[in-house]
Structures are given as structure tokens and as C-alpha cells.
Design an enzyme around this catalytic site. Structure first.
Site, PDB file in Angstrom:
ATOM      1  N   ASN A  11       0.865  -1.178   0.000  1.00  0.00           N
ATOM      2  CA  ASN A  11       0.000   0.000   0.000  1.00  0.00           C
ATOM      3  C   ASN A  11       0.903   1.229   0.000  1.00  0.00           C
ATOM      4  O   ASN A  11       1.512   1.556   1.010  1.00  0.00           O
ATOM      5  CB  ASN A  11      -0.880  -0.045   1.265  1.00  0.00           C
ATOM      6  N   TRP A  12       0.996   1.857  -1.161  1.00  0.00           N
ATOM      7  CA  TRP A  12       1.924   2.997  -1.279  1.00  0.00           C
ATOM      8  C   TRP A  12       1.375   4.263  -0.622  1.00  0.00           C
ATOM      9  O   TRP A  12       2.097   5.240  -0.477  1.00  0.00           O
ATOM     10  CB  TRP A  12       2.229   3.279  -2.766  1.00  0.00           C
ATOM     11  N   LYS A  13       0.110   4.242  -0.291  1.00  0.00           N
ATOM     12  CA  LYS A  13      -0.527   5.418   0.336  1.00  0.00           C
ATOM     13  C   LYS A  13      -0.289   6.673  -0.527  1.00  0.00           C
ATOM     14  O   LYS A  13      -0.236   6.567  -1.746  1.00  0.00           O
ATOM     15  CB  LYS A  13      -0.030   5.589   1.780  1.00  0.00           C
ATOM     16  N   HIS A  99      -9.525   1.125   4.822  1.00  0.00           N
ATOM     17  CA  HIS A  99      -8.244   1.307   5.519  1.00  0.00           C
ATOM     18  C   HIS A  99      -8.461   2.249   6.702  1.00  0.00           C
ATOM     19  O   HIS A  99      -9.243   3.200   6.601  1.00  0.00           O
ATOM     20  CB  HIS A  99      -7.193   1.875   4.558  1.00  0.00           C
ATOM     21  N   GLU A 101      -6.831   4.602   7.838  1.00  0.00           N
ATOM     22  CA  GLU A 101      -6.578   6.024   7.560  1.00  0.00           C
ATOM     23  C   GLU A 101      -7.786   6.658   6.879  1.00  0.00           C
ATOM     24  O   GLU A 101      -8.072   7.837   7.075  1.00  0.00           O
ATOM     25  CB  GLU A 101      -5.300   6.169   6.710  1.00  0.00           C
ATOM     26  N   GLU A 169      -5.390  -4.966  10.558  1.00  0.00           N
ATOM     27  CA  GLU A 169      -4.316  -3.998  10.810  1.00  0.00           C
ATOM     28  C   GLU A 169      -4.610  -3.244  12.103  1.00  0.00           C
ATOM     29  O   GLU A 169      -5.409  -2.298  12.107  1.00  0.00           O
ATOM     30  CB  GLU A 169      -4.243  -2.981   9.666  1.00  0.00           C
ATOM     31  N   GLY A 175       2.562   2.100  10.673  1.00  0.00           N
ATOM     32  CA  GLY A 175       3.524   3.184  10.498  1.00  0.00           C
ATOM     33  C   GLY A 175       4.254   3.568  11.766  1.00  0.00           C
ATOM     34  O   GLY A 175       4.904   4.613  11.829  1.00  0.00           O
ATOM     35  N   SER A 213       3.403  -2.318  10.266  1.00  0.00           N
ATOM     36  CA  SER A 213       4.863  -2.384  10.435  1.00  0.00           C
ATOM     37  C   SER A 213       5.462  -3.741  10.061  1.00  0.00           C
ATOM     38  O   SER A 213       6.393  -4.218  10.715  1.00  0.00           O
ATOM     39  CB  SER A 213       5.256  -1.979  11.857  1.00  0.00           C
ATOM     40  N   GLY A 234       2.860  -1.218   4.253  1.00  0.00           N
ATOM     41  CA  GLY A 234       2.912   0.197   3.894  1.00  0.00           C
ATOM     42  C   GLY A 234       4.339   0.619   3.616  1.00  0.00           C
ATOM     43  O   GLY A 234       4.870   0.426   2.522  1.00  0.00           O
TER      44      GLY A 234
HETATM   45  P1  PGA Z   1       2.875   0.145   7.598  1.00  0.00           P
HETATM   46  O1  PGA Z   1       1.419   0.370   6.967  1.00  0.00           O
HETATM   47  O2  PGA Z   1       3.395  -1.142   7.013  1.00  0.00           O
HETATM   48  O3  PGA Z   1       3.663   1.343   7.160  1.00  0.00           O
HETATM   49  O4  PGA Z   1       2.687   0.041   9.063  1.00  0.00           O
HETATM   50  C1  PGA Z   1       0.523  -0.693   6.796  1.00  0.00           C
HETATM   51  C2  PGA Z   1      -0.783  -0.201   6.217  1.00  0.00           C
HETATM   52  O5  PGA Z   1      -1.290   0.821   6.657  1.00  0.00           O
HETATM   53  O6  PGA Z   1      -1.345  -0.826   5.299  1.00  0.00           O
END
Ligand code: PGA
Length: 251
Positions: A11-13, A99, A101, A169, A175, A213, A234
Site C-alpha cells: 500500500n503505497w498510500k 483502511h 486512515e 491492521e 507506520g 509495520s 505500507g
Molecule cells: P505500515 O502500513 O506497514 O507502514 O505500518 C501498513 C498499512 O497501513 O497498510
């Protein structure tokens, strides 16, 4: 015996300008083609600006492309949004929905997410439905009720193991560099599996990813946990070598 092929999803966000994103996608596609048979399915979810070109770059490789979100409607007056048929139209095969976020930044509820997942299914996309508790909810001992509640409402009745992947998640692990322990992951994945089996005929076939993470140093351990059928990655998905090591941890 249940055989679930793992899925490693990046997931490049809201990252990558064009040059970096295309370089990342082509290195990944090249590595996948060089390797030949992979031990897992591979997915990248670039930002909307790069979807079409990344789909072009990865077209003849084992790397699939997905959107990071879709609207529940198939078209209309929704400025800034993307419809599931638009994603399918440019060659995406997957879309992330729910997600944390998006749940936090855009106030998306599990009911909204169910509608998005339905729209994804109608467009022929695989919906990766994300769920997870906040740190406060975990501290209150509410993890399983929160996650099971999100799974129950976010997954439409038409979900199958073919058109839906669940991604667990924990919000506090995204993150942050903090990862849930093997015991914590095992407990939640077992609870999600039980819920899927109780509700869907093919509930034992759904893939359940862990995210939060995930990195090369912890991937093998997490992927070895019962009912962990892949990872949603991510930060580490933005570095081709790190993402590739996570893919190789599946082999
Ligand atoms: P992260 O993000 O690997 O940077 O913790 C995971 C995600 O939000 O999909």
C-alpha cells in the site's frame, strides 16, 4: 486440507511521484519475472495518479495492481472520488476498502465500507477489506469485539473467498514500527476466521492478511502464524528490496 495462497500487498498510500513509482513498479515486475514461480500473489496499490501507468508496467508480470479506495456509486457527482468500474477499466484487479486512515481521515463507517466492497465486487474487483482496533480499544480489552463488529458489518453477504480478502491492521501498529506480537495476531486472526466460517460457506478459504509495520525482519515470523495468509505492507513496500524480501518470506 485448506490451501490458501498467500497475498503480499503493498500500500503505497500518498507516496511516490511518477518517476519513483514507475521505477518501483518496473523493478518489482522485473524481479517477479526473473524469479518465475512465486510462493504468493503480489499486489501493489499505487496512488490514483499512477494506477494506469503502473498497470501498464506490470501488465505481463505476476504483479497485480489495486486502488487504495473506491466510491460506492458507479458514477456521478462525487468530486475527487474514483468508481470501482474506473479501476477495473485501467486494469486493476483489487481495491483496498476501509483502511483505518480512510476510516479516520474521511469518517468512513463499516456500513460505507460494505457498500464500497459491494461496488468493487460488481465491477469484478477483489475487495481487500481492512479492519483493526485502536490502541485505546485494545487497552479497554475490546479488540475482538471491535474487529468482529467491523468484519460483520463491512463484509457484504455476497462476499466470497474469491472476491474478498480481509486485512487485520491494528491501528497502533500502522507506520509506528510497533508490531503486534505473534500471540496477539494469532488471537485476532483466529477470531476473524471463526466469524468467516460461521457466516460464509467458504469462510475457511478467505485470505486474512496481517498489516502494521511488516518488514523483512519480522515477515517470516508473522507469515508463519496460523491463519495469517499474507501481509498488507505500507512503508516497507516503498523499497523494492524490502518488499521483495517480504515476498520471499512466503516462498
Ligand atoms: P505500515 O502500513 O506497514 O507502514 O505500518 C501498513 C498499512 O497501513 O497498510
Amino acid at each position: 486440507m485448506t490451501e490458501r495462497r498467500p497475498l503480499i500487498a503493498g500500500n503505497w498510500k500518498m507516496n511516490c511521484l511518477r518517476a519513483d513509482g514507475l521505477a518501483l513498479a518496473s523493478s518489482l515486475a522485473a524481479k517477479a519475472s526473473e524469479k518465475g514461480e512465486l510462493g504468493c500473489d503480489v499486489l501493489v496499490c499505487p496512488p490514483a495518479t499512477l494506477l494506469s501507468e503502473v498497470a501498464g508496467v506490470t501488465k505481463d508480470s505476476a504483479v497485480a495492481v489495486g486502488g487504495q479506495d473506491c466510491h460506492a456509486a458507479i458514477s456521478g457527482a462525487h468530486t475527487g472520488d474514483l468508481a470501482a468500474p474506473m479501476l477495473a477499466d485501467i486494469g486493476a484487479q483489487y481495491v483496498l476498502v476501509g483502511h483505518s486512515e480512510r476510516r479516520a481521515d474521511h469518517g468512513e463507517s463499516s456500513t460505507d465500507i460494505r457498500k464500497k466492497a459491494t461496488s468493487a465486487h460488481d465491477a469484478g474487483l477483489i475487495a481487500v477489506v481492512c479492519v483493526g482496533e485502536t490502541e485505546e480499544e485494545r487497552d479497554l480489552g475490546a479488540t475482538l469485539s471491535v474487529v468482529n463488529g467491523q468484519v460483520a458489518v463491512s463484509l457484504p453477504d455476497g462476499a466470497t473467498a474469491q472476491n474478498t480478502v480481509v486485512a487485520y491492521e491494528p491501528v497502533w501498529a500502522i507506520g509506528t514500527g510497533r508490531t503486534a506480537s505473534v500471540q496477539e495476531v494469532a488471537e485476532v486472526h483466529a477470531a476473524i476466521r471463526a466469524e468467516l466460517v460461521a457466516r460464509f460457506e467458504d469462510g475457511d478459504q478467505f485470505r486474512i492478511l496481517y498489516g502494521g509495520s511488516v518488514k523483512p525482519s519480522n515477515a517470516a515470523e508473522l507469515l508463519g502464524v496460523e491463519d495469517v495468509d499474507g501481509a498488507l505492507v505500507g512503508g516497507a513496500s516503498l523499497k523494492v528490496d524490502d518488499f521483495w524480501k517480504i515476498i520471499e518470506a512466503c516462498a
